[in-house]
Design an enzyme around this catalytic site. Structure first.
Site, PDB file in Angstrom:
ATOM      1  N   GLY A  56       7.313 -15.855  -6.599  1.00 30.43           N
ATOM      2  CA  GLY A  56       7.855 -16.756  -7.613  1.00 30.43           C
ATOM      3  C   GLY A  56       7.164 -18.099  -7.509  1.00 30.43           C
ATOM      4  N   CYS A  83       5.518 -12.925  -0.678  1.00 28.52           N
ATOM      5  CA  CYS A  83       5.185 -14.316  -1.001  1.00 28.52           C
ATOM      6  C   CYS A  83       6.442 -15.194  -1.025  1.00 28.52           C
ATOM      7  CB  CYS A  83       4.393 -14.374  -2.308  1.00 28.52           C
ATOM      8  SG  CYS A  83       3.467 -15.889  -2.449  1.00 28.52           S
ATOM      9  N   TYR A  84       6.906 -15.623  -2.205  1.00 33.23           N
ATOM     10  CA  TYR A  84       8.148 -16.420  -2.233  1.00 33.23           C
ATOM     11  C   TYR A  84       9.276 -15.658  -1.561  1.00 33.23           C
ATOM     12  CZ  TYR A  84      12.099 -19.159  -3.943  1.00 33.23           C
ATOM     13  OH  TYR A  84      13.226 -19.940  -4.005  1.00 33.23           O
ATOM     14  N   HIS A 173      -0.006 -10.306  -1.579  1.00 30.77           N
ATOM     15  CA  HIS A 173       0.560  -9.436  -2.622  1.00 30.77           C
ATOM     16  C   HIS A 173       0.062  -7.998  -2.460  1.00 30.77           C
ATOM     17  CE1 HIS A 173       2.578 -12.457  -5.107  1.00 30.77           C
ATOM     18  NE2 HIS A 173       1.684 -13.271  -4.570  1.00 30.77           N
ATOM     19  N   GLU A 175       0.979  -5.485  -4.031  1.00 26.15           N
ATOM     20  CA  GLU A 175       1.033  -4.744  -5.297  1.00 26.15           C
ATOM     21  C   GLU A 175      -0.242  -4.867  -6.123  1.00 26.15           C
ATOM     22  OE1 GLU A 175       2.588  -7.451  -4.498  1.00 26.15           O
ATOM     23  OE2 GLU A 175       2.875  -8.838  -6.160  1.00 26.15           O
ATOM     24  N   SER A 227       8.521   8.623 -35.325  1.00 26.92           N
ATOM     25  CA  SER A 227       7.378   7.969 -35.973  1.00 26.92           C
ATOM     26  C   SER A 227       6.082   8.703 -35.688  1.00 26.92           C
ATOM     27  CB  SER A 227       7.233   6.545 -35.447  1.00 26.92           C
ATOM     28  OG  SER A 227       6.817   6.584 -34.087  1.00 26.92           O
ATOM     29  N   GLY A 228       6.098   9.539 -34.640  1.00 26.16           N
ATOM     30  CA  GLY A 228       4.854  10.176 -34.232  1.00 26.16           C
ATOM     31  C   GLY A 228       4.166   9.393 -33.124  1.00 26.16           C
ATOM     32  N   GLY A 229       4.662   8.202 -32.803  1.00 24.77           N
ATOM     33  CA  GLY A 229       4.137   7.441 -31.669  1.00 24.77           C
ATOM     34  C   GLY A 229       4.554   8.114 -30.365  1.00 24.77           C
ATOM     35  N   VAL A 230       3.954   7.677 -29.251  1.00 26.77           N
ATOM     36  CA  VAL A 230       4.200   8.353 -27.973  1.00 26.77           C
ATOM     37  C   VAL A 230       5.686   8.325 -27.603  1.00 26.77           C
ATOM     38  CG1 VAL A 230       3.658   8.373 -25.504  1.00 26.77           C
ATOM     39  CG2 VAL A 230       1.905   7.722 -27.157  1.00 26.77           C
ATOM     40  N   ASP A 231       6.307   7.144 -27.691  1.00 27.59           N
ATOM     41  CA  ASP A 231       7.679   7.026 -27.200  1.00 27.59           C
ATOM     42  C   ASP A 231       8.659   7.867 -28.019  1.00 27.59           C
ATOM     43  OD1 ASP A 231       6.500   5.258 -25.516  1.00 27.59           O
ATOM     44  OD2 ASP A 231       7.219   3.453 -26.538  1.00 27.59           O
ATOM     45  N   SER A 232       8.578   7.750 -29.343  1.00 28.54           N
ATOM     46  CA  SER A 232       9.554   8.511 -30.133  1.00 28.54           C
ATOM     47  C   SER A 232       9.261  10.003 -30.060  1.00 28.54           C
ATOM     48  CB  SER A 232       9.635   8.006 -31.576  1.00 28.54           C
ATOM     49  OG  SER A 232       8.557   8.446 -32.339  1.00 28.54           O
ATOM     50  N   SER A 233       7.996  10.390 -29.893  1.00 26.99           N
ATOM     51  CA  SER A 233       7.677  11.821 -29.787  1.00 26.99           C
ATOM     52  C   SER A 233       8.227  12.405 -28.492  1.00 26.99           C
ATOM     53  CB  SER A 233       6.163  12.054 -29.827  1.00 26.99           C
ATOM     54  OG  SER A 233       5.656  11.674 -31.062  1.00 26.99           O
ATOM     55  N   LYS A 370       5.377   3.273 -19.453  1.00 30.35           N
ATOM     56  CA  LYS A 370       4.587   4.033 -20.437  1.00 30.35           C
ATOM     57  C   LYS A 370       3.854   5.223 -19.813  1.00 30.35           C
ATOM     58  CE  LYS A 370       3.154   3.802 -24.783  1.00 30.35           C
ATOM     59  NZ  LYS A 370       4.046   3.458 -25.899  1.00 30.35           N
TER      60      LYS A 370
END
Ligand code: XMP
Length: 514
Positions: A56, A83-84, A173, A175, A227-233, A370
């Site tokens: 932070g 870190c913080y 860090h 990560e 919609s055919g997008g990745v998430d809604s599919s 994602k």
């Protein structure tokens, strides 16, 4: 409620918090990011096997610095401070954190770090390697019961540990990719210190969420705007697997899709026994958009019309108990920043209609990043072209035909765009370019083809590299690939006689042209 072993990442405002969450998930352990102000009771109710305190921008010794309820140290749950977060552990437990007055102990960037191999956190690591540092404060004195377990050439307290209590802190860090053995360090924390068993896999998530969806939905009906997008599919495929005919997917084909896209979406969902409604609304959308040039106005019309069509279909279906949405975890983490200026009003198919009567919203992808959504899509057997799709804006090609729209212009763009995408795939560039598409400008120019004069449209090619789509650079596509694309489009698509390549980054441009 799905139960997995859970790590809680307490957010103190660091830049890399999402990255920490992704690393933990990649190690096969479920985690959630929570604000540091979350009450201890709420945190306890999640039954975490470990906490990670993030970095932070603050200094722990200042009056207004974010603090932590000290009772968290009495829970008997391991803690890793980064870190913080590390300084906060030291400060809270009686150590001394101060501002680094000179270059001694102030570090930024890649730093050779020496590890104590006996510390569980650094098990299996070489005795020294590169870590990524970014701190102006340092721990001048570690709390009682703690040991210094890593140092650098300028800082004796690059890591601290009280192994009996399971408390660990690192100044660097782990990560970020620049830290050479960062993932191993996180893995050690999860498996050697917190006792993780690695119960977070997409197959496991698939099975447990099917059970959980069935429990929630019972005999009810679920409606999803596809919609055919990745998430809604992926959301649709998961629900299809879980509840079959109780699901109705409404796919509004607004006529602004790319070549063959509508059919591809429909084909992909035929394998499930669900109610699939494809609304061919091209005429309706094109008539509303006729003569409209202003991009924001186009977006508003499409967003509004989309909801109206969806509502009409929902009413035909009748009593719906649940509305499903493909919300994913970054949407959840990132929501709530409402101060930014509106550059473009994004239309997402998930936008809630006003007058559909439903009791509850279900969001089965809510905990997923994602890349996890893509893995889940594969586990569900969705075709690769749907799972690996690049982002496609809700208003579709309407914002890639500059100025007013006609079906003729949309068809020209569809053909050119398909050739462009095929050639990028043929040149094996799809992994390196994050979004690429063609734009039909409203500029016409004179050309010569055969022995005749032409007066046709100029097509712009756009391709960007980006990690977050907030900023982007234009992709350096090899000249010979551009040349091939240009001649193929000019030869095969009637109506285009000139092609330009967009070499603007974002900012100052945006990725889409409208
Ligand atoms: P811009 O053009 O704002 O685009 O740099 C950033 C990313 O967002 C996508 N985009 C949209 N996505 N609805 C969406 O779901 C929209 O209205 C929309 N407009 C832009 C764009 O394709 C890029 O990936």
């Amino acid at each position: 409620m799905i139960q997995h072993q859970t790590i809680i990442i307490l957010d103190f405002g660091g830049q890399y918090n999402q990255l920490i969450a992704r690393r933990v998930r990649e190690c096969g352990v479920y985690c959630e990011v929570k604000p540091y102000t979350t009450s201890l009771d709420t945190l306890k109710s999640l039954q975490p096997i470990g906490f990670i305190f993030t970095g932070g921008p603050n200094s722990v010794y200042l009056d207004d610095a974010p603090q932590i309820d000290h009772a968290i140290f009495q829970l008997g749950v391991p803690i890793l401070g980064i870190c913080y977060g590390c300084q906060l552990i030291a400060h809270s437990l009686g150590g001394q954190v101060t501002s680094a007055q000179t270059d001694i102990a102030r570090e930024y960037g890649k730093t050779t770090t020496y590890f104590d191999p006996n510390c569980k956190l650094f098990h299996g690591l070489p005795s020294n390697s590169i870590t990524w540092m970014s701190h102006g404060d340092y721990m001048a004195q570690v709390p009682e019961g703690f040991f210094m377990t890593a140092h650098t050439d300028v800082c004796p307290t690059a890591a601290i540990a009280n192994e009996c209590r399971g408390f660990y802190g690192v100044q660097f860090h782990p990560e970020v990719n620049h830290t050479e053995h960062g993932t191993e360090i996180i893995h050690n924390f999860l498996y050697k210190i917190c006792g993780a068993v690695g119960d977070w896999t997409m197959e496991d998530y698939l099975n447990t969420s099917i059970v959980s969806i069935r429990e929630t939905v019972g005999n009810g009906k679920v409606l999803l705007a596809l919609s055919g997008g990745v998430d809604s599919s992926v959301c649709a495929a998961l629900l299809a697997e879980a509840i079959g005919k109780q699901l109705t997917c409404v796919f509004v084909d607004h006529g602004l899709m790319r070549k063959n896209e509508g059919d591809e979406v429909e084909t992909a969902f035929r394998k499930w026994s669900i109610n699939f409604v494809r609304v061919n609304a091209e005429k309706r959308f094109l008539s509303k958009l006729s003569g409209v040039e202003e991009p924001e106005y186009k977006r508003k019309i499409i967003g509004e019309e989309f909801i109206r069509v969806f509502e009409e279909e929902a009413r035909k279906i009748g009593q719906v108990n649940f509305l499903a949405q493909g919300t994913i975890y970054p949407d959840v983490i990132e929501s709530g920043t409402g101060d930014a200026a509106v550059i473009k009003s994004h239309h997402n198919v998930g936008g809630l209609p006003d007058c559909v009567d439903f009791q509850e919203i279900i969001e089965p992808l809510r905990p997923l990043f994602k890349d996890e959504v893509r893995l889940l899509g594969r586990a569900l057997g969705l075709p690769e072209y749907l799972v690996t799709r690049q982002p496609f804006p809700g208003p579709g090609l309407a914002i890639r035909v500059i100025g007013s729209l006609t079906k003729e212009k949309l068809d020209i763009l569809r053909e050119a765009d398909a050739i462009y995408r095929d050639e990028i795939a043929a040149a094996a560039l799809t992994q390196n370019i994050h979004q690429y598409f063609a734009v039909l400008t409203n500029t016409r120019s004179v050309g010569v083809m055969g022995d005749g004069r032409t007066y046709d449209y100029t097509l712009a090619l756009r391709a960007v590299t980006t990690s977050d789509f907030m900023t982007a650079d234009w992709a350096r596509i090899p000249y010979e690939v551009l040349e091939r694309i240009s001649s193929k489009i000019i030869n095969e698509v009637k109506g285009i006689n000139r092609i330009v390549y967009d070499i603007t980054s974002k900012p100052p441009a945006t990725i889409e042209w409208e």
